[in-house]
Design a protein around this motif. Structure first.
Motif, PDB file in Angstrom:
ATOM      1  N   LYS A 231       0.810  -1.211   0.000  1.00 30.23           N
ATOM      2  CA  LYS A 231       0.000   0.000   0.000  1.00 30.23           C
ATOM      3  C   LYS A 231       0.846   1.266   0.000  1.00 30.23           C
ATOM      4  N   GLN A 232       2.159   1.093   0.215  1.00 31.96           N
ATOM      5  CA  GLN A 232       3.045   2.255   0.349  1.00 31.96           C
ATOM      6  C   GLN A 232       2.490   3.212   1.398  1.00 31.96           C
TER       7      GLN A 232
ATOM      8  N   ASN B  58       4.403  17.007  16.196  1.00 30.17           N
ATOM      9  CA  ASN B  58       3.117  16.722  16.821  1.00 30.17           C
ATOM     10  C   ASN B  58       3.242  15.477  17.689  1.00 30.17           C
ATOM     11  N   GLU B  59       2.366  15.378  18.672  1.00 28.87           N
ATOM     12  CA  GLU B  59       2.280  14.159  19.477  1.00 28.87           C
ATOM     13  C   GLU B  59       0.992  13.427  19.119  1.00 28.87           C
ATOM     14  N   LEU B  60       1.100  12.137  18.840  1.00 30.45           N
ATOM     15  CA  LEU B  60      -0.098  11.346  18.586  1.00 30.45           C
ATOM     16  C   LEU B  60      -0.873  11.208  19.891  1.00 30.45           C
ATOM     17  N   HIS B  61      -2.170  11.518  19.850  1.00 29.99           N
ATOM     18  CA  HIS B  61      -2.983  11.487  21.070  1.00 29.99           C
ATOM     19  C   HIS B  61      -3.142  10.056  21.585  1.00 29.99           C
ATOM     20  N   PRO B  62      -3.309   9.888  22.898  1.00 27.71           N
ATOM     21  CA  PRO B  62      -3.652   8.563  23.435  1.00 27.71           C
ATOM     22  C   PRO B  62      -4.930   8.036  22.794  1.00 27.71           C
ATOM     23  N   GLY B  63      -4.925   6.740  22.499  1.00 29.10           N
ATOM     24  CA  GLY B  63      -6.109   6.131  21.901  1.00 29.10           C
ATOM     25  C   GLY B  63      -6.350   6.513  20.455  1.00 29.10           C
ATOM     26  N   TRP B  64      -5.333   7.071  19.794  1.00 26.81           N
ATOM     27  CA  TRP B  64      -5.451   7.470  18.396  1.00 26.81           C
ATOM     28  C   TRP B  64      -4.505   6.654  17.521  1.00 26.81           C
ATOM     29  N   CYS B  65      -4.815   6.660  16.246  1.00 31.30           N
ATOM     30  CA  CYS B  65      -3.935   6.066  15.253  1.00 31.30           C
ATOM     31  C   CYS B  65      -3.928   6.977  14.031  1.00 31.30           C
ATOM     32  N   ALA B  66      -3.020   6.714  13.107  1.00 29.34           N
ATOM     33  CA  ALA B  66      -2.917   7.553  11.913  1.00 29.34           C
ATOM     34  C   ALA B  66      -2.372   6.731  10.765  1.00 29.34           C
ATOM     35  N   THR B  67      -2.857   7.035   9.573  1.00 31.51           N
ATOM     36  CA  THR B  67      -2.371   6.414   8.344  1.00 31.51           C
ATOM     37  C   THR B  67      -1.836   7.500   7.424  1.00 31.51           C
ATOM     38  N   PHE B  68      -0.617   7.295   6.949  1.00 28.33           N
ATOM     39  CA  PHE B  68       0.025   8.243   6.034  1.00 28.33           C
ATOM     40  C   PHE B  68       0.273   7.556   4.699  1.00 28.33           C
ATOM     41  N   THR B  69      -0.211   8.179   3.623  1.00 26.78           N
ATOM     42  CA  THR B  69       0.114   7.742   2.266  1.00 26.78           C
ATOM     43  C   THR B  69       0.625   8.961   1.507  1.00 26.78           C
ATOM     44  N   ARG B  70       1.041   8.736   0.276  1.00 34.54           N
ATOM     45  CA  ARG B  70       1.503   9.855  -0.537  1.00 34.54           C
ATOM     46  C   ARG B  70       0.414  10.901  -0.704  1.00 34.54           C
ATOM     47  N   GLU B  71      -0.854  10.452  -0.791  1.00 33.25           N
ATOM     48  CA  GLU B  71      -1.950  11.356  -1.114  1.00 33.25           C
ATOM     49  C   GLU B  71      -2.633  11.965   0.098  1.00 33.25           C
ATOM     50  N   ARG B  72      -2.584  11.288   1.264  1.00 36.29           N
ATOM     51  CA  ARG B  72      -3.433  11.778   2.357  1.00 36.29           C
ATOM     52  C   ARG B  72      -2.863  11.392   3.722  1.00 36.29           C
ATOM     53  N   VAL B  73      -3.436  12.060   4.744  1.00 37.57           N
ATOM     54  CA  VAL B  73      -3.171  11.732   6.147  1.00 37.57           C
ATOM     55  C   VAL B  73      -4.521  11.523   6.823  1.00 37.57           C
TER      56      VAL B  73
END
Length: 615
Positions: A134-135, A201-216
């Motif tokens: 998925k890069q 930035n700090e990732l909040h507790p109980g959070w997740c994040a996905t980073f791709t070339r096109e979006r966050v």
């Protein structure tokens, strides 16, 4: 526990960037003193510093798995306490395992459930997974934020790490403070969170994040849910005890020695008692540790936060449980000499001797153990602090711990709310009162309301939410940085998200049953603690009462105030700080002054050592 860091770039070939990756990972060597590892591909470079706790041979990282033409790479900090059950479930779904590590379970959980894997975990964690097909980069942090994770997005690059220093080791990131960073350092001192420097930035507790070339895509995967509590008093106490018994048993799993912290208070005594019972079943003796200070007991003066000395209760508990107890006495000289350790561990000024003493305690524990269990966070979860029980504070339109520090009516010029240690320029630029008011209002807007709840219960729900989301992170950061600075893993059973969610909805009258703070928790511990300890009033983490410490930090603060080259001078009210440091009357200065001295000393060194630039 470990340290993780990495660099993603969709426009630059990173396969030859190991030297840069090593520089970033090297900043985290205290977190992971046992081993280092690297994995590089054209678009992703991951690094890991390891503290060995489970499966010394099989848990090497970064860990990869290749399926067909697709490779997944994981770098992970933490412990998944339910990894054994998850491994069996995944085996039933045709997954095979080569190791006994929770790391491999986490990676296979991602293969099975994708980004929903976080909803299956019970533990403390911060991790990053690069999905070659998925890069994409997927990062996540545990429910309560026991483990830290910072990230920055600059152009086509994503840089992340367990601590800010790992990001600062990358040439794209500079130690620049804008207004938000200045406010975090000089206004919201009694709260934690945020990357401080511009772009971090700090990732909040109980959070997740996905980073791709096109979006966050940043999002929460876990949040507190409000609903009516239907269990009666006896059932509630029994359920709390069952949850804690299960949690402590899970958190004792390790391939390295495990100990507990024991202050003689309700929380640490309860955890130690549950741990000792598990040890006894295996015919082992639990080691417990407590902290004390030179020349403190003879100078002790009880107050609302610390009404009693710990030592008699510690001795009673150690005897009651039959533990191999260690009383660690911290010297005033060591406190002063190590005062800058918290600043370097946090990459920002912090809480002074309260943190320094923890560091010195953990340093001794590390000589004999790799894992320790703590009673941290029970006060936030169950309502143990005085500010949960003071009407003036409960009704104050601000954070309760700030209202509590202001005191009532007083003619003490150093304790008045309007007295500020900030310079006039900083006060005009940052508008401290407006910023605190905005932070408070933003926090209240997040509270998950319960329809039909009475005004009193609704306000107490707000107080609990403020403590769980704005005050608890301050203490969890303290525990993480001071323990990891010594290569010790400290686990916190009261941060089990199942327990936090259950207690969240217990009505205040039931939480404070028997007209005592944490009454329901005392009921839950009935029969496993001596009543003198079980009913002991809350006494905060101890501090040094040695006058020599006060004199040392007062003198240090005055030397900074008188140094025309001191970098902190433009930020502070020199007249106010000098008068406070010179004042001989301890009653006039007040306990808050010691925190301020510690903080100014650290902030001055931080501005200098980190070459901070103000924008």
């Amino acid at each position: 526990m470990c340290g993780i860091t990495g660099w993603i770039d969709w426009e630059r070939d990173l396969s030859e960037e190991q030297q840069q990756l090593e520089l970033m990972a090297c900043t985290l060597r205290d977190r992971g003193p046992d081993r280092e590892g690297y994995w590089l591909s054209p678009r992703a470079a991951l690094a890991h510093r390891r503290l060995i706790v489970i499966d010394p041979i099989g848990g090497k990282q970064p860990m990869t798995f290749t399926q067909g033409d697709t490779t997944y790479a994981l770098t992970y900090n933490g412990e998944i306490y339910n990894y054994r059950e998850l491994r069996e479930e995944l085996r039933s779904r045709d997954h095979t395992f080569k190791t006994q590590s929770d790391t491999e379970v986490l990676l296979h959980a991602y293969l099975e459930w994708g980004e929903e894997c976080v909803k299956h975990f019970n533990g403390i964690f911060a991790f990053a997974i690069w999905d070659e097909a998925k890069q994409s980069l997927f990062i996540a942090r545990d429910h309560l934020g026991v483990k830290p994770l910072f990230y920055a997005q600059i152009g086509s690059s994503i840089i992340f790490g367990s601590e800010i220093k790992a990001l600062l080791a990358h040439p794209l990131i500079k130690p620049i403070l804008d207004d938000a960073g200045l406010a975090a350092i000089f206004v919201s001192l009694f709260m934690s969170g945020g990357g401080i420097f511009r772009d971090i930035n700090e990732l909040h507790p109980g959070w997740c994040a996905t980073f791709t070339r096109e979006r966050v895509n940043l999002r929460p995967y876990w949040q507190l849910i409000s609903h009516p509590h239907t269990d009666d008093l006896e059932t509630t106490a029994e359920h709390i005890r069952a949850l804690l018994s299960d949690t402590v048993k899970r958190q004792l799993i390790a391939d390295m020695p495990v100990v507990t912290l024991l202050s003689g208070g309700l929380d640490s005594s309860g955890v130690s008692s549950l741990a000792a019972r598990n040890f006894a079943e295996e015919h082992r003796t639990l080691d417990t540790y407590a902290i004390n200070y030179d020349n403190s007991e003879e100078n002790f003066k009880g107050n609302a936060m610390r009404p009693s000395i710990d030592r008699p209760y510690v001795e009673q508990m150690a005897s009651y449980l039959g533990t191999n107890h260690h009383d660690i006495v911290v010297s005033t000289n060591d406190l002063v000499e190590n005062l800058l350790v918290p600043m370097r561990a946090h990459d920002r000024p912090k809480m002074g001797q309260i943190e320094t003493s923890l560091y010195l305690l953990f340093k001794v524990i590390k000589q004999n153990a790799t894992v320790a269990l703590s009673g941290e966070s029970a006060d936030e979860v169950f309502g143990g602090y005085p500010w949960f029980h003071q009407e003036r504070v409960i009704n104050a339109p601000t954070f309760p711990w700030l209202a509590a520090r202001m005191g009532g009516a007083s003619d003490n010029q150093f304790l008045q709310p309007h007295a500020s240690f900030l310079s006039a320029d900083m006060t005009q630029r940052l508008h401290p009162r407006n910023r605190i008011r905005k932070l408070y209002q933003d926090a209240l807007a997040e509270v998950p309301r319960l329809e039909g709840e009475g005004a009193r219960d609704a306000r107490m729900r707000e107080i609990f939410y403020l403590n769980l989301t704005r005050f608890l992170p301050l203490l969890l950061d303290r525990k993480d940085r001071m323990s990891m600075a010594t290569g010790l893993e400290v686990r916190v059973p009261f941060c089990d998200h199942r327990l936090v969610q259950y207690v969240w909805n217990i009505p205040w009258e039931m939480k404070s049953v028997d007209h005592i703070e944490k009454g329901i928790l005392r009921r839950a511990f009935s029969g496993i603690l001596p009543d003198e300890v079980r009913m002991r009033r809350k006494s905060a983490y101890p501090t040094s009462f040695d006058p020599a410490y006060t004199q040392a930090v007062r003198k240090w603060t005055l030397s900074i105030a008188n140094d025309t080259n001191a970098p902190i001078r433009p930020f502070i009210n020199l007249d106010f700080v000098s008068k406070l440091a010179k004042h001989e009357d301890e009653a006039v200065r007040g306990e808050s002054a010691y925190f301020l001295f510690d903080y100014i000393i650290q902030a001055n060194a931080w501005l200098q050592e980190y070459h901070v630039t103000v924008q």
